[in-house]
Scaffold this motif. Structure first.
Motif, mmCIF file in Angstrom:
data_model
loop_
_atom_site.group_PDB
_atom_site.id
_atom_site.type_symbol
_atom_site.label_atom_id
_atom_site.label_comp_id
_atom_site.label_asym_id
_atom_site.label_seq_id
_atom_site.Cartn_x
_atom_site.Cartn_y
_atom_site.Cartn_z
ATOM 1 N N ARG A 1 -20.907 3.758 8.011
ATOM 2 C CA ARG A 1 -20.048 4.467 8.953
ATOM 3 C C ARG A 1 -18.677 4.810 8.372
ATOM 4 N N SER A 2 -18.482 4.521 7.083
ATOM 5 C CA SER A 2 -17.161 4.690 6.465
ATOM 6 C C SER A 2 -17.090 5.930 5.592
ATOM 7 N N ASP A 3 -15.896 6.469 5.479
ATOM 8 C CA ASP A 3 -15.600 7.590 4.592
ATOM 9 C C ASP A 3 -14.608 7.084 3.552
ATOM 10 N N SER A 4 -15.071 6.929 2.303
ATOM 11 C CA SER A 4 -14.231 6.299 1.286
ATOM 12 C C SER A 4 -12.973 7.103 0.965
ATOM 13 N N LYS A 5 -13.043 8.440 1.086
ATOM 14 C CA LYS A 5 -11.851 9.250 0.799
ATOM 15 C C LYS A 5 -10.752 8.969 1.817
ATOM 16 N N ARG A 6 -11.115 8.903 3.088
ATOM 17 C CA ARG A 6 -10.127 8.595 4.113
ATOM 18 C C ARG A 6 -9.621 7.159 3.971
ATOM 19 N N LEU A 7 -10.504 6.275 3.488
ATOM 20 C CA LEU A 7 -10.114 4.873 3.368
ATOM 21 C C LEU A 7 -9.095 4.646 2.252
ATOM 22 N N ARG A 8 -9.016 5.574 1.296
ATOM 23 C CA ARG A 8 -7.998 5.431 0.252
ATOM 24 C C ARG A 8 -6.594 5.517 0.854
ATOM 25 N N ALA A 9 -6.417 6.424 1.800
ATOM 26 C CA ALA A 9 -5.122 6.542 2.470
ATOM 27 C C ALA A 9 -4.844 5.304 3.315
ATOM 28 N N TYR A 10 -5.884 4.810 3.968
ATOM 29 C CA TYR A 10 -5.735 3.596 4.773
ATOM 30 C C TYR A 10 -5.316 2.418 3.895
ATOM 31 N N ALA A 11 -5.990 2.257 2.739
ATOM 32 C CA ALA A 11 -5.664 1.162 1.832
ATOM 33 C C ALA A 11 -4.226 1.281 1.326
ATOM 34 N N ALA A 12 -3.799 2.499 1.037
ATOM 35 C CA ALA A 12 -2.418 2.700 0.577
ATOM 36 C C ALA A 12 -1.425 2.265 1.642
ATOM 37 N N ALA A 13 -1.754 2.546 2.920
ATOM 38 C CA ALA A 13 -0.872 2.141 4.020
ATOM 39 C C ALA A 13 -0.792 0.625 4.123
ATOM 40 N N VAL A 14 -1.945 -0.031 3.980
ATOM 41 C CA VAL A 14 -1.964 -1.498 4.039
ATOM 42 C C VAL A 14 -1.154 -2.089 2.897
ATOM 43 N N MET A 15 -1.350 -1.561 1.696
ATOM 44 C CA MET A 15 -0.695 -2.122 0.515
ATOM 45 C C MET A 15 0.821 -1.918 0.530
ATOM 46 N N SER A 16 1.294 -0.891 1.184
ATOM 47 C CA SER A 16 2.730 -0.623 1.196
ATOM 48 C C SER A 16 3.455 -1.279 2.372
ATOM 49 N N SER A 17 2.708 -1.995 3.199
ATOM 50 C CA SER A 17 3.299 -2.608 4.380
ATOM 51 C C SER A 17 3.814 -4.018 4.095
ATOM 52 N N ASP A 18 4.894 -4.390 4.785
ATOM 53 C CA ASP A 18 5.377 -5.765 4.713
ATOM 54 C C ASP A 18 4.455 -6.707 5.473
ATOM 55 N N GLU A 19 3.715 -6.175 6.425
ATOM 56 C CA GLU A 19 2.796 -6.968 7.239
ATOM 57 C C GLU A 19 1.412 -6.314 7.221
ATOM 58 N N PRO A 20 0.682 -6.491 6.119
ATOM 59 C CA PRO A 20 -0.613 -5.819 5.970
ATOM 60 C C PRO A 20 -1.594 -6.113 7.097
ATOM 61 N N ARG A 21 -1.551 -7.316 7.645
ATOM 62 C CA ARG A 21 -2.495 -7.671 8.695
ATOM 63 C C ARG A 21 -2.394 -6.731 9.901
ATOM 64 N N SER A 22 -1.164 -6.445 10.329
ATOM 65 C CA SER A 22 -0.996 -5.602 11.515
ATOM 66 C C SER A 22 -1.486 -4.187 11.256
ATOM 67 N N VAL A 23 -1.231 -3.664 10.051
ATOM 68 C CA VAL A 23 -1.706 -2.322 9.707
ATOM 69 C C VAL A 23 -3.226 -2.334 9.568
ATOM 70 N N GLY A 24 -3.737 -3.333 8.882
ATOM 71 C CA GLY A 24 -5.179 -3.406 8.644
ATOM 72 C C GLY A 24 -5.972 -3.470 9.921
ATOM 73 N N LYS A 25 -5.506 -4.248 10.884
ATOM 74 C CA LYS A 25 -6.262 -4.402 12.128
ATOM 75 C C LYS A 25 -6.093 -3.196 13.039
ATOM 76 N N ASP A 26 -5.026 -2.441 12.859
ATOM 77 C CA ASP A 26 -4.829 -1.265 13.699
ATOM 78 C C ASP A 26 -5.764 -0.122 13.313
ATOM 79 N N VAL A 27 -6.015 0.029 12.018
ATOM 80 C CA VAL A 27 -6.731 1.228 11.588
ATOM 81 C C VAL A 27 -8.084 0.949 10.941
ATOM 82 N N SER A 28 -8.498 -0.315 10.858
ATOM 83 C CA SER A 28 -9.757 -0.596 10.161
ATOM 84 C C SER A 28 -10.977 -0.209 10.984
#
Length: 603
Positions: A556-583
């Motif tokens: 059910r995943s699109d790896s191209k879109r997930l690259r942007a998602y991963a970049a958002a998680v990695m650049s966050s001070d609180e990766p958990r909150s970003v990860g759970k919002d958009v995963s």
């Protein structure tokens, strides 16, 4: 009366059954089910042990000096009275007859029942007699452990269903990872422990067994009584003791729903794991014993990404497996996998997986101040070259039967890398001189220490592939003992430092054209599937039972879109909150909008 006990959820699902308490004792007690035909022999063992203890106590009375205090004689008489109590003896035998417990387990179970009765007595003198009962019981347990006491049945047969008609759940203060393996395919549908962390090895094995479990439940073994009806809610970390009929029916309905969902997911078994945009993902299995390969194939695994060879070394009273035994085990795993690759990790002993006896350089686990940082994994193997070479010979011989990859745990130093390759060269030369068939293997390194992740260019020059062991990597990066309750809440897979080490390792392996996989708990946790895909991971290794759910998430995943998602998680001070919002739903939220601002930027 119904009551609730809260702990840590470590393995999802619902288990319902009667409580089986493993009582604490100052001596080790074997717990296993016996064959019904062996019931008379087991009762005979118990009677012989009681007779032996009776003789010991009578000898003590006879040998007392004439001037001995009368209290000592009275104490021995009390012990003899308890020993000859027919009601106590019959109740102990009932555990053997009705539940098919071995004699030691029956004695420990009845001790638990009677000890609680003593605790509830109002008379202080009678309450204090509990200590006498415990001393008598432990004498009997020691006698049962005496090989001269009849024909003891030493084979553990927990995988055979002799526990009666009702489903059973195990309740204990703690359970070792080695003992957990006794429960594979056993009558236990779930387990509860007083202690333990969410990412202790005991919890990990529970997840690998795919049975609901709650650990860190504090007083569970004190509050729950033998034969109580118990519900384990593995998702909420909740234990319900003696539930009402309404609650019981609600949880039985949930059980049926879970089973229906699992059956639906099994339909994905033969479907390749390919993302919506066509990226192929390899799903491998983690196994502990050769026979686990059957479940790996049934789950749709494309190979074994981690064969934890140390479990061949456990529960053996200190006797290490020889070359032939190891060779047959590895060969069996290779044969079962029918041409699919099998990755065998060299023995990872130490920390919370100690042996009964630790080679010539004995590892005194109980006296080690910090065993997680001590003589373990490759350090132990290199400290005992003879043992290490036996294992390497067995693995290379098994490689003549199919594709085998060798994985080395806990490497940190270049000297360890070179010593490992030197050992392999010696073993290959020996096998060639002896004209013993053997095969070639790809050689990989576990990345589970920050030092390895930070010196990845060196590792990639030597090894064919690397595998990230996220469990230990998190532990060592955050200086958290994952088996220690007091700091378990600080164990955080979402920590920025942990994610940075994982991301950099994946990136460098890809740049070097080397294989990279994750074989730790994160690989089988659907909470991290999209993030790992977005970071570029294309090889996951997990317990076979976790494969269908992970595969569904990948499909059910699109790896191209997930690259942007991963970049958002990695650049966050609180990766958990970003990860759970958009995963959820393959990161359909615009990940670029999720980057959190620092307090200064927000101002």
């Amino acid at each position: 009366m119904s009551l609730q006990v809260f702990g840590l959820p470590v393995s999802r699902g619902v288990a319902i059954g009667r409580a089986v308490l493993v009582a604490s004792s100052r001596i080790d007690v074997a717990h296993y089910f016996i064959d019904p035909v062996d019931v008379p022999a087991e009762i005979s063992r118990l009677r012989l042990a009681r007779k032996q203890v009776s003789g010991e106590l009578e000898d003590l009375k006879r040998d007392l000096p004439p001037n001995a205090q009368t209290e000592i004689l009275a104490l021995l008489d009390v012990h003899l009275m308890l020993l000859h109590d027919e009601a106590l003896a019959e109740a102990t035998c009932a555990w053997i007859v009705e539940r098919h417990y071995n004699a030691e387990w029956a004695m420990a179970a009845q001790l638990e029942v009677v000890a609680r009765q003593f605790d509830e007595m109002e008379d202080e003198y009678l309450r204090e007699r509990k200590a006498d009962l415990e001393q008598v019981a432990e004498r009997v347990l020691r006698a049962l452990g005496d090989p001269s006491n009849g024909s003891a049945i030493t084979e553990r047969v927990g995988a055979r269903d002799f526990g009666g008609e009702d489903p059973l759940v195990l309740v204990a203060n703690d359970i070792s990872p080695a003992d957990m393996l006794q429960f594979k395919g056993s009558v236990f549908t779930g387990f509860i422990t007083d202690v333990g962390g969410k990412n202790s090895h005991t919890a990990i094995v529970a997840r690998s067994l795919d049975i609901p479990a709650v650990v860190g439940a504090r007083d569970a073994s004190r509050l729950i009584r033998q034969d109580d009806w118990v519900i384990i809610d593995g998702d909420a970390g909740l234990v319900i003791v003696e539930p009402s009929s309404i609650v019981l029916e609600e949880y039985r309905f949930r059980q049926r729903q879970i089973q229906v969902e699992r059956e639906r997911l099994t339909r994905l078994r033969h479907k390749p794991a390919v993302t919506l945009d066509g990226e192929r993902v390899e799903l491998l299995a983690n196994i502990e014993l050769p026979g686990d390969g059957v479940a790996a194939l049934a789950g749709g695994a494309e190979g074994v990404g981690l064969f934890r060879s140390e479990f061949l070394f456990m529960n053996r009273d200190g006797a290490l497996p020889d070359e032939e035994e190891q060779y047959q085990a590895y060969r069996d795993a290779v044969t079962i996998m029918q041409g699919l690759p099998v990755t065998i990790r060299t023995v990872d002993i130490g920390s919370d997986k100690p042996l009964d006896r630790m080679s010539v350089h004995e590892l005194r686990h109980e006296h080690t101040l910090n065993p997680a940082m001590g003589l373990r994994a490759i350090r132990w193997s290199l400290s005992d070259p003879a043992m290490f070479e036996v294992q390497l010979r067995a693995i290379l011989r098994a490689a003549s039967h199919g594709p085998v990859r060798l994985l080395v745990p806990m490497l940190t130093h270049l000297s360890e890398i070179r010593a490992t390759f030197d050992a392999l060269r010696r073993v290959r030369a020996q096998l060639m001189r002896e004209s013993i068939p053997h095969g070639s293997v790809e050689i990989g390194a576990m990345v589970e220490v920050p030092a390895a992740a930070l010196t990845m260019p060196i590792f990639l020059r030597y090894f064919d592939f690397v595998s990230i062991g996220t469990n230990d990597l998190i532990q060592y990066t955050l200086a958290i003992d994952r088996a220690e309750e007091a700091v378990a809440h600080l164990y955080d897979p979402w920590h920025p430092a942990v994610l940075r080490l994982i991301a950099d390792t994946i990136s460098q392996a890809h740049a070097a054209g080397k294989g990279i996989s994750v074989c730790g708990e994160m690989a089988g946790d659907i909470e991290f599937t999209e993030l790992l895909l977005g970071l570029g991971l294309r090889s996951f290794s997990m317990h076979p039972a976790q494969i269908p759910a992970i595969k569904q998430r990948i499909l059910r995943s699109d790896s191209k879109r997930l690259r942007a998602y991963a970049a958002a998680v990695m650049s966050s001070d609180e990766p958990r909150s970003v990860g759970k919002d958009v995963s959820v739903a393959g990161a359909k939220v615009d990940a670029g909008e999720q980057v959190q601002k620092t307090p200064r930027e927000a101002a």
